[in-house]
Design a protein around this motif. Structure first.
Motif, mmCIF file in Angstrom:
data_model
loop_
_atom_site.group_PDB
_atom_site.id
_atom_site.type_symbol
_atom_site.label_atom_id
_atom_site.label_comp_id
_atom_site.label_asym_id
_atom_site.label_seq_id
_atom_site.Cartn_x
_atom_site.Cartn_y
_atom_site.Cartn_z
ATOM 1 N N GLN B 2 14.802 -4.456 -2.705
ATOM 2 C CA GLN B 2 13.677 -3.444 -4.191
ATOM 3 C C GLN B 2 13.455 -2.861 -4.477
ATOM 4 O O GLN B 2 14.037 -1.396 -3.599
ATOM 5 N N LYS B 3 12.687 -2.354 -5.594
ATOM 6 C CA LYS B 3 12.463 -1.114 -6.441
ATOM 7 C C LYS B 3 11.259 -0.446 -5.605
ATOM 8 O O LYS B 3 10.067 -0.994 -5.896
ATOM 9 N N PRO B 4 11.317 0.332 -5.102
ATOM 10 C CA PRO B 4 10.023 1.270 -4.340
ATOM 11 C C PRO B 4 9.099 1.421 -4.886
ATOM 12 O O PRO B 4 8.322 0.823 -4.492
ATOM 13 N N ARG B 5 9.136 1.462 -6.403
ATOM 14 C CA ARG B 5 8.525 1.829 -7.484
ATOM 15 C C ARG B 5 7.445 0.600 -7.761
ATOM 16 O O ARG B 5 6.070 0.439 -7.258
ATOM 17 N N THR B 6 7.860 -0.162 -7.423
ATOM 18 C CA THR B 6 7.062 -1.637 -7.814
ATOM 19 C C THR B 6 6.796 -2.366 -6.909
ATOM 20 O O THR B 6 5.777 -2.673 -6.136
ATOM 21 N N CYS B 7 7.527 -2.165 -5.071
ATOM 22 C CA CYS B 7 7.068 -2.561 -4.197
ATOM 23 C C CYS B 7 5.020 -1.121 -4.163
ATOM 24 O O CYS B 7 4.557 -2.778 -4.292
ATOM 25 N N LEU B 8 5.312 -0.831 -3.411
ATOM 26 C CA LEU B 8 3.777 0.076 -3.694
ATOM 27 C C LEU B 8 2.730 -0.402 -4.743
ATOM 28 O O LEU B 8 1.480 -1.041 -3.970
ATOM 29 N N VAL B 9 3.237 -0.681 -6.236
ATOM 30 C CA VAL B 9 1.923 -1.061 -6.495
ATOM 31 C C VAL B 9 1.644 -2.755 -6.462
ATOM 32 O O VAL B 9 0.560 -3.084 -6.620
ATOM 33 N N THR B 10 2.666 -3.099 -6.298
ATOM 34 C CA THR B 10 2.859 -4.738 -5.720
ATOM 35 C C THR B 10 1.735 -4.271 -4.344
ATOM 36 O O THR B 10 0.532 -5.331 -4.546
ATOM 37 N N GLN B 11 2.510 -3.834 -2.681
ATOM 38 C CA GLN B 11 1.395 -3.499 -2.534
ATOM 39 C C GLN B 11 -0.018 -3.572 -2.351
ATOM 40 O O GLN B 11 -0.597 -4.272 -1.617
ATOM 41 N N ALA B 12 0.073 -2.184 -3.374
ATOM 42 C CA ALA B 12 -1.771 -2.183 -3.570
ATOM 43 C C ALA B 12 -2.689 -3.494 -3.796
ATOM 44 O O ALA B 12 -3.867 -3.564 -3.787
ATOM 45 N N MET B 13 -1.709 -4.084 -4.901
ATOM 46 C CA MET B 13 -2.513 -5.436 -6.160
ATOM 47 C C MET B 13 -2.945 -6.638 -4.505
ATOM 48 O O MET B 13 -3.321 -7.232 -5.344
ATOM 49 N N ASP B 14 -2.139 -6.105 -3.737
ATOM 50 C CA ASP B 14 -2.280 -6.998 -2.744
ATOM 51 C C ASP B 14 -4.040 -7.611 -2.177
ATOM 52 O O ASP B 14 -4.740 -8.413 -1.368
ATOM 53 N N ILE B 15 -3.802 -6.062 -2.282
ATOM 54 C CA ILE B 15 -5.692 -6.126 -1.565
ATOM 55 C C ILE B 15 -6.597 -5.760 -2.962
ATOM 56 O O ILE B 15 -7.749 -6.440 -2.723
ATOM 57 N N LEU B 16 -6.174 -4.382 -4.056
ATOM 58 C CA LEU B 16 -7.790 -4.741 -5.369
ATOM 59 C C LEU B 16 -7.035 -5.870 -5.870
ATOM 60 O O LEU B 16 -8.131 -6.394 -6.529
ATOM 61 N N GLY B 17 -6.248 -6.435 -5.585
ATOM 62 C CA GLY B 17 -6.334 -8.230 -6.946
ATOM 63 C C GLY B 17 -6.771 -9.376 -6.171
ATOM 64 O O GLY B 17 -7.537 -9.783 -7.050
ATOM 65 N N LYS B 18 -7.660 -9.300 -5.428
ATOM 66 C CA LYS B 18 -7.964 -9.966 -4.312
ATOM 67 C C LYS B 18 -9.117 -10.774 -5.419
ATOM 68 O O LYS B 18 -10.323 -9.138 -5.686
ATOM 69 N N LYS B 19 -9.710 -11.466 -5.602
ATOM 70 C CA LYS B 19 -10.743 -11.612 -6.275
ATOM 71 C C LYS B 19 -12.433 -11.114 -5.842
ATOM 72 O O LYS B 19 -12.174 -11.874 -4.478
ATOM 73 N N TRP B 20 -13.058 -10.199 -6.618
ATOM 74 C CA TRP B 20 -13.764 -10.084 -6.835
ATOM 75 C C TRP B 20 -14.068 -8.633 -6.091
ATOM 76 O O TRP B 20 -15.073 -7.465 -5.317
ATOM 77 N N ALA B 21 -12.442 -8.330 -5.183
ATOM 78 C CA ALA B 21 -12.330 -6.916 -4.242
ATOM 79 C C ALA B 21 -12.743 -5.917 -5.118
ATOM 80 O O ALA B 21 -14.328 -4.745 -4.452
#
Lengths: 106, 106
Positions: B2-21
């Motif tokens: 994986q390109k590290p850049r996308t991986c970090l943003v995607t990881q962050a969205m695993d938390i921030l993207g959750k409904k209502w977070a």
């Protein structure tokens, strides 16, 4: 009655918060891309990628251009509304780099 | 790989993207809140609010303080990691105000 402020942010997250939406927008920030390149550059399955692109198109954030070649070439690119998500993605990257980098700063 | 850049943003969205977070984090940006106030200020159901708060706590973004009163008082507040999401939320609000305000600019 809902406080308007939260309502707008919550509405935005209904689009931006969808799994892979931000990742796809990030890929398109560097310019128009074909489906196969988006699929290759992200971990998204073809079915889900197609679904997210349709949603982003419906939200006015992505356009889809079909070039009449043989075989036909299809490219996706950001609209102004889509490009305007750039600062959000940069902030997410900055936050993640500070707090999530290699699990050092959990 | 994986390109590290996308991986970090995607990881962050695993938390921030959750409904209502993001909506919950926005509420806590104005200071510590009790569960009932969070529930009242957002459209989140009690069960889902409790689930999201546990996840945000596990992610090191929220702390939970129990005050030994009768009945015991429980307050949630942001950690530094949680407060650092502030700029992301401001950008989301700015984007949503520009592009989603009353559906005028769809």
């Amino acid at each position: 009655m809902q406080k308007p402020r939260t309502c707008l942010v919550t509405q935005a997250m209904d689009i931006l918060g969808k799994k892979w939406a931000i990742t796809i927008l990030l890929q398109l920030l560097s310019g128009p891309k074909r489906f196969c390149h988006l699929e290759g550059d992200t971990e998204v399955s073809g079915r889900l990628l197609s679904e997210r692109l349709k949603e982003l198109e419906a939200a006015g954030m992505v356009t889809r251009t079909i070039y009449p070649e043989v075989p036909p070439r299809v490219e996706y690119q950001l609209t102004e509304k889509g490009k305007d998500v750039g600062p959000i993605i940069s902030d997410i990257y900055a936050w993640a780099s500070k707090w999530m980098n290699d699990g050092l700063k959990q």
